[in-house]
Design an enzyme around this catalytic site. Structure first.
Site, PDB file in Angstrom:
ATOM      1  N   ASP A   1     -55.420 -17.518  88.857  1.00 48.28           N
ATOM      2  CA  ASP A   1     -54.904 -17.941  87.565  1.00 48.28           C
ATOM      3  C   ASP A   1     -53.513 -17.308  87.408  1.00 48.28           C
ATOM      4  O   ASP A   1     -53.141 -16.417  88.180  1.00 48.28           O
ATOM      5  CB  ASP A   1     -55.855 -17.454  86.469  1.00 48.28           C
ATOM      6  CG  ASP A   1     -55.331 -17.716  85.078  1.00 48.28           C
ATOM      7  OD1 ASP A   1     -54.941 -18.867  84.803  1.00 48.28           O
ATOM      8  OD2 ASP A   1     -55.293 -16.767  84.273  1.00 48.28           O
TER       9      ASP A   1
ATOM     10  N   ASP B   1     -58.907 -14.289  84.439  1.00 44.43           N
ATOM     11  CA  ASP B   1     -59.060 -13.299  83.370  1.00 44.43           C
ATOM     12  C   ASP B   1     -59.906 -13.790  82.200  1.00 44.43           C
ATOM     13  O   ASP B   1     -60.030 -13.079  81.204  1.00 44.43           O
ATOM     14  CB  ASP B   1     -57.682 -12.892  82.845  1.00 44.43           C
ATOM     15  CG  ASP B   1     -56.970 -14.039  82.136  1.00 44.43           C
ATOM     16  OD1 ASP B   1     -56.952 -15.157  82.687  1.00 44.43           O
ATOM     17  OD2 ASP B   1     -56.445 -13.822  81.035  1.00 44.43           O
TER      18      ASP B   1
END
Length: 226
Positions: free
Chosen positions: A21, A181
């Site tokens: 990400d 996350d």
């Protein structure tokens, strides 16, 4: 370089693919994103919401972010197009004013590259913003794939972007890793059959990461090299 302990436990070797990400995982970008959100709100005659609040909204793409800010400030849906366009213009002009690379990002990228591990950048940020940020920090060349929210028909939490990259190199899904996350990243990893690694320092969308039962929670990316 010896195989790090987590990879050795999961794969007995280095993974066949690692997907990352962007926001909250590789870069701390919330300050610049919050400036753009506050900019369109002020244009609409609303008070700014500030960085702490925007931090809770990041992760599901620009459209979702704008709508959450609109809902928070009681803006009518009919003003969405104006708000969205204003946000994009404001953010484009300040992509890296305050954004910073998190600690040990380069160390991990360099180690994976040295051990011939293919890497993908998979984010829900609009594609037009992704490459400039990566190039600013001189990390774009590490990634064989750079996928934004609008690159494919679906974005995270759909597993499609992850599987697209794995299938391109015929990687086995259980030999791949997704590092993110948030719940969005976790759901994509689980659906794709990837190992699910979450960092504790990012943008969690107000979700307790322990509740997601990831394969690994880490406070620093360097933990993947131990």
């Amino acid at each position: 370089m010896r195989t790090p302990k987590h990879f050795k436990k999961w794969f007995e070797a280095w993974p066949q693919l690692v997907c990352f990400d962007l926001d909250g995982t590789l870069v701390d970008s919330v300050s610049d994103i919050a400036l753009a959100v506050d900019s369109f709100l002020v244009e609409q005659g609303k008070p700014p919401v500030g960085e702490d609040q925007v931090r809770q909204w990041v992760g599901q793409g620009a459209a979702s972010l704008v709508r959450k800010a609109m809902s928070w400030t009681d803006l009518d849906e009919e003003s969405y197009e104006d708000c969205y366009c204003s946000f994009l213009i404001a953010y484009k002009s300040n992509l890296t004013q305050k954004t910073q690379l998190y600690a040990n990002v380069l160390d991990l990228l360099k180690a994976l590259k040295a051990n011939h591990v293919p890497m993908a950048l998979i984010t829900n940020k609009p594609s037009a913003f992704v490459k400039p940020i990566l190039e600013h920090f001189e990390i774009s060349d590490y990634f064989s794939w750079i996928l934004g929210a609008d690159t494919l028909e679906e974005k995270k939490p759909s597993p499609l972007p992850l599987l697209f990259c794995a299938e391109a190199i015929e990687a086995e899904q259980d030999q791949c890793v997704m590092i993110g996350d948030s719940q969005t990243d976790s759901r994509a990893a689980v659906a794709a059959g990837f190992k699910n690694v979450l960092v504790t320092y990012g943008y969690h969308q107000d979700v307790d990461l322990k509740s997601l039962e990831a394969d690994l929670l880490i406070d620093d990316l360097v933990e993947l090299l131990l």
